[in-house]
Write a protein that holds these residues in place. Structure first.
Motif, PDB file in Angstrom:
ATOM      1  N   PHE A  29      -8.793   4.345 -14.748  1.00 49.63           N
ATOM      2  CA  PHE A  29      -7.988   5.208 -13.758  1.00 49.63           C
ATOM      3  C   PHE A  29      -9.691   4.673 -12.364  1.00 49.63           C
ATOM      4  N   PHE A  30      -9.258   5.123 -11.490  1.00 48.71           N
ATOM      5  CA  PHE A  30     -10.233   4.099 -10.283  1.00 48.71           C
ATOM      6  C   PHE A  30      -9.066   4.068  -9.374  1.00 48.71           C
ATOM      7  N   ALA A  31      -9.345   4.985  -8.211  1.00 51.48           N
ATOM      8  CA  ALA A  31      -8.595   4.212  -6.899  1.00 51.48           C
ATOM      9  C   ALA A  31     -10.565   4.717  -5.682  1.00 51.48           C
ATOM     10  N   SER A  32     -10.407   3.644  -4.584  1.00 54.31           N
ATOM     11  CA  SER A  32     -10.887   4.107  -4.191  1.00 54.31           C
ATOM     12  C   SER A  32     -10.316   3.168  -2.342  1.00 54.31           C
ATOM     13  N   PRO A  33     -11.218   3.657  -1.759  1.00 60.70           N
ATOM     14  CA  PRO A  33     -10.172   2.999  -0.140  1.00 60.70           C
ATOM     15  C   PRO A  33     -10.760   2.289   0.061  1.00 60.70           C
ATOM     16  N   LEU A  35     -10.389  -1.105  -2.339  1.00 64.87           N
ATOM     17  CA  LEU A  35     -10.063  -1.480  -2.804  1.00 64.87           C
ATOM     18  C   LEU A  35      -8.421  -1.061  -2.663  1.00 64.87           C
ATOM     19  N   PRO A  36      -7.999  -0.933  -1.142  1.00 65.18           N
ATOM     20  CA  PRO A  36      -6.178  -0.657  -1.195  1.00 65.18           C
ATOM     21  C   PRO A  36      -5.422  -1.354  -1.987  1.00 65.18           C
ATOM     22  N   GLY A  37      -4.626  -0.353  -2.329  1.00 62.16           N
ATOM     23  CA  GLY A  37      -3.009  -1.325  -3.213  1.00 62.16           C
ATOM     24  C   GLY A  37      -3.938  -1.717  -3.973  1.00 62.16           C
ATOM     25  N   GLN A  38      -4.860  -1.728  -4.764  1.00 62.33           N
ATOM     26  CA  GLN A  38      -5.343  -1.810  -5.657  1.00 62.33           C
ATOM     27  C   GLN A  38      -6.075  -0.994  -7.142  1.00 62.33           C
ATOM     28  N   GLU A  39      -5.098   0.292  -6.556  1.00 63.35           N
ATOM     29  CA  GLU A  39      -5.810   2.176  -7.487  1.00 63.35           C
ATOM     30  C   GLU A  39      -5.014   0.840  -9.359  1.00 63.35           C
ATOM     31  N   LEU A  40      -5.845   1.572  -9.959  1.00 59.98           N
ATOM     32  CA  LEU A  40      -5.833   2.190 -11.470  1.00 59.98           C
ATOM     33  C   LEU A  40      -5.141   3.775 -11.458  1.00 59.98           C
ATOM     34  N   ALA A 257      -5.703  -2.503 -10.261  1.00 52.54           N
ATOM     35  CA  ALA A 257      -4.272  -3.319 -11.658  1.00 52.54           C
ATOM     36  C   ALA A 257      -4.463  -4.997 -11.742  1.00 52.54           C
ATOM     37  N   ALA A 258      -4.767  -5.199 -10.361  1.00 51.74           N
ATOM     38  CA  ALA A 258      -5.091  -7.023 -10.291  1.00 51.74           C
ATOM     39  C   ALA A 258      -5.792  -7.433 -11.994  1.00 51.74           C
TER      40      ALA A 258
END
Length: 306
Positions: A29-33, A35-40, A257-258
């Protein structure tokens, strides 16, 4: 007789040798501003990715996602239990660019306390304890945020014995990090894990960092602007020939995610599907096996305390 050291996983402490084959740097899991739209952020996708890693012989994954970047800690125990893969969670803080200024202001004066609490009491209401502190340097330099965060990580290490894992921006700044953590802050070098060494294939710096006693993580297949995969076997061979085979770690570092195998990318299985056999040709199977098992077990173990 009590064990000398244990690895802290999201399902409890285990012996280092029980980790099995370890992906020493990755993200479920990972989410950073940045990398918008590519959150795990999909638990089902995380479970599928871990299962695919398990099918290739994987036994454990160390998630380097730190505080405030979508760790989804409450989901980690179930994902680990369902797949039979050990998962180690992180506390710590990434570069300032990954956070809203307001969040940084909220934690700035109490970083060490936050890190120690998440290592000992648990992360939020989950009760899941972190097993390492993740921090980050800058490109060939350490700014004020990095220095403040690393000083707090050193405090947390001294209080708990936990290892400190460091994101090196494009693989640079390793010696500055060691000067700060091990020189100024007194962290034993063997408690420091330097990430992304493959992104800056400077053999002189790599050898000096390994000679200090720190662990060197070669993590993630090349991105389009890195192009360093072809140099990694030679770098690892040079370090092993210099006597530093016990300082090496390998990881996948899936951050979008990609990049997941379930979405058509290399994902976690790539480490064992492609990287491992390629390195076996250069280093021999025995050394690669030790890098993936024994080295990881030592690097992420913490002293046993009653």
């Amino acid at each position: 007789m009590s064990p000398a050291a244990l690895v802290r996983t999201v399902l409890g402490d285990v012996l280092p040798e029980d980790l099995g084959v370890c992906d020493a740097h990755d993200h479920l899991f990972f989410a950073s501003p940045l990398l918008p739209g590519q959150e795990l952020c999909d638990a089902a996708a995380a479970r599928a990715e871990l299962a695919a890693f398990r099918a290739r012989g994987g036994g454990s994954v160390v998630q380097w996602t730190p505080y405030g970047l979508g760790r989804r800690v409450a989901d980690l125990p179930a994902v680990s239990r369902d797949t039979g893969v050990h998962v180690v969670a992180a506390t710590g803080l990434h570069q300032a660019a990954h956070y809203a200024p307001r969040l940084l202001e909220e934690v700035r004066g109490r970083l060490a306390d936050v890190f120690v609490s998440e290592l000992t009491t648990g992360i939020g209401p989950t009760g899941v304890r972190a097993g390492l502190v993740k921090v980050a340097g800058g490109f060939h330099a350490l700014d004020a945020h990095a220095r403040r965060t690393m000083a707090a990580a050193a405090e947390a290490h001294h209080a708990t014995g936990a290892p400190i894992a460091v994101h090196l921006e494009l693989g640079t700044g390793a010696l500055d990090v060691l000067d700060l953590l091990c020189g100024e802050a007194g962290v034993p070098p063997h408690r420091v894990i330097l990430g992304h060494l493959n992104r800056s294939p400077d053999l002189v710096v790599q050898r000096e960092a390994a000679a200090s006693g720190a662990y060197l993580a070669f993590d993630g297949p090349s991105r389009a602007h890195h192009g360093t995969d072809w140099r990694m076997p030679d770098a690892l061979r040079a370090l092993a020939d210099a006597g530093f085979g016990d300082r090496l770690l390998l990881g996948g570092d899936t951050t979008t995610a990609a990049a997941r195998s379930v979405d058509g990318g290399p994902g976690m299985p790539y480490l064992l599907r492609r990287v491992r056999p390629r390195l076996e040709l250069a280093l021999g199977k025995e050394l690669v096996d030790r890098i993936l098992t024994e080295n990881a077990g030592r690097a992420f173990a913490v002293p046993w305390r009653s």
